[in-house]
Write an enzyme that holds these catalytic residues in place. Structure first.
Site, PDB file in Angstrom:
ATOM      1  N   ASP A   1       0.861  -1.679  -0.244  1.00  0.00           N
ATOM      2  CA  ASP A   1       0.087  -0.237  -0.042  1.00  0.00           C
ATOM      3  C   ASP A   1       0.825   1.665   0.001  1.00  0.00           C
ATOM      4  OD1 ASP A   1      -2.580   0.828   0.166  1.00  0.00           O
ATOM      5  OD2 ASP A   1      -1.460   2.583   2.271  1.00  0.00           O
TER       6      ASP A   1
ATOM      7  N   LYS B   1      -1.772   5.982  -4.567  1.00  0.00           N
ATOM      8  CA  LYS B   1      -3.716   6.956  -4.229  1.00  0.00           C
ATOM      9  C   LYS B   1      -3.112   7.847  -4.856  1.00  0.00           C
ATOM     10  CE  LYS B   1      -3.165   4.968   0.777  1.00  0.00           C
ATOM     11  NZ  LYS B   1      -2.602   4.392   0.744  1.00  0.00           N
TER      12      LYS B   1
ATOM     13  N   TYR C   1       3.042   8.948  -0.323  1.00  0.00           N
ATOM     14  CA  TYR C   1       4.364   9.031   0.302  1.00  0.00           C
ATOM     15  C   TYR C   1       5.811   9.097  -0.685  1.00  0.00           C
ATOM     16  CZ  TYR C   1       0.279   6.108   2.266  1.00  0.00           C
ATOM     17  OH  TYR C   1      -0.800   6.361   2.783  1.00  0.00           O
TER      18      TYR C   1
ATOM     19  N   HIS D   1      -7.298   9.091  -2.192  1.00  0.00           N
ATOM     20  CA  HIS D   1      -6.516   9.479  -0.546  1.00  0.00           C
ATOM     21  C   HIS D   1      -7.290  10.280   0.153  1.00  0.00           C
ATOM     22  CE1 HIS D   1      -2.227   9.399   0.932  1.00  0.00           C
ATOM     23  NE2 HIS D   1      -3.404   9.328   2.134  1.00  0.00           N
TER      24      HIS D   1
END
Ligand code: NAP
Length: 283
Positions: free
Chosen positions: A44, A74, A49, A107
């Site tokens: 994930d 996302k 990120y 997200h």
């Protein structure tokens, strides 16, 4: 690995490896490879990120066939809106470099959600995204947006652990057969949760650690759980959940730990602005 069936016919590994806050480069690459070698088949990540490229490289270098690994990413808020979402999707596809993305999520629930969703539906139809879903859709956001979507999301990824069990939201989602994915499944390492006396007692009974009891509870609740660790022992332990089962009475004890409150409130004033200002994708 155990799998959960999604409402679009695809299946998702019940435990995934979360890579939030693991830095891009060697750290994400090695943590992802360690997880894949330990038996995880679900990673994930997210555009926000900033480590999609290292996840993709680890998956490619793992030697495991692409179709056996489930990769989630996302779209970030700055790419919301129909035209801009196409740019965001293309960027994630390029950085991951895995041909397609198994699951792609909105997200955060701010800005032009409907336009973003339409672009994701088109990318799904084109085979670039296999499943699509949402994240951080509290009951308020869920009621606002999901009835307007042509396709129901496959999942809603939310904060979830024994202290915050999303009971109202889960009722709404069950009606649409939308699966819950748990972020902060270990309370982001919350010592109060990991040392909670009922959980400690169950850990002693089953010869497991408290993290494993919490993750097993989430699995038995039908929730896809996404523990993160950079420690090899904990990476391995967090997927070693399938050789014991909590009884219904024990599940009820853990269900009773719900406080109805989490660490992060997507509806709180200023959150959208804070996220937009602090996380900006520049390439
Ligand atoms: P988490 O998995 O609940 O907790 C991770 C923390 O717990 C780390 O500090 C880790 O330390 C520690 N830990 C891991 N296994 C443990 C164990 N068995 N016993 C005790 N401590 C343990 O929290 P998270 O990483 O914040 O969330 C998980 C994933 O959810 C993220 O990586 C991300 O993929 C996703 N997420 C999504 C959203 C969203 O908005 N959609 C938000 C947050 C998170 P060590 O690394 O030292 O083991």
């Amino acid at each position: 690995m155990n799998y959960i069936k999604l409402n679009d016919g695809n299946r998702i590994p019940a435990v995934g490896f979360g890579v939030l806050f693991i830095p891009e480069g060697k750290e994400t690459y090695e943590a992802t490879l360690t997880a894949l070698r330990a038996g995880y088949r679900h990673i994930d990540t997210a555009a926000g990120y900033f480590n999609e490229a290292s996840v993709g490289k680890a998956v490619r270098d793992s030697g495991i066939p692409r179709e056996e690994i489930f990769v989630t990413s996302k779209i970030w808020i700055q790419d919301h809106g129909y035209e801009q979402a196409k740019v965001g999707i293309a960027r994630s596809l390029r950085k991951l470099d895995l041909g397609y993305i198994d699951l792609y999520l909105i997200h955060q629930p701010y800005g032009d959600i409907l336009g973003t969703w339409r672009a994701m539906e088109e990318a799904k139809a084109a085979g670039q995204l296999r499943s699509i879903g949402v994240s951080n859709m509290t009951p308020k956001f869920y009621r606002e947006f999901i009835p307007q979507f042509k396709t129901k999301p496959a999942v809603n990824q939310m904060e979830f652990n024994p202290f915050f069990q999303q009971k109202e939201l889960r009722k709404l989602m069950e009606a649409d057969d939308v699966k819950l994915e748990a972020w902060y499944p270990l309370g982001h390492g919350d010592a109060k949760l990991l040392q909670q006396p009922e959980i400690v007692r169950l850990a002693e009974k089953y010869g497991k650690n408290t993290g494993q009891i919490i993750l097993r509870f989430e699995y038995q609740e039908g929730v896809v759980t996404l523990p993160k660790s950079t420690n090899e022992g904990r990476i391995k332990g967090n997927i070693d959940l399938f050789n014991f089962a909590l009884t219904e009475a024990e599940m009820n004890t853990l269900r009773a730990l719900d406080t109805g409150k989490g660490a992060f409130d997507p509806e709180a004033p200023g959150i959208e602005q804070m996220l937009r200002e602090n996380y900006v994708i520049t390439d």
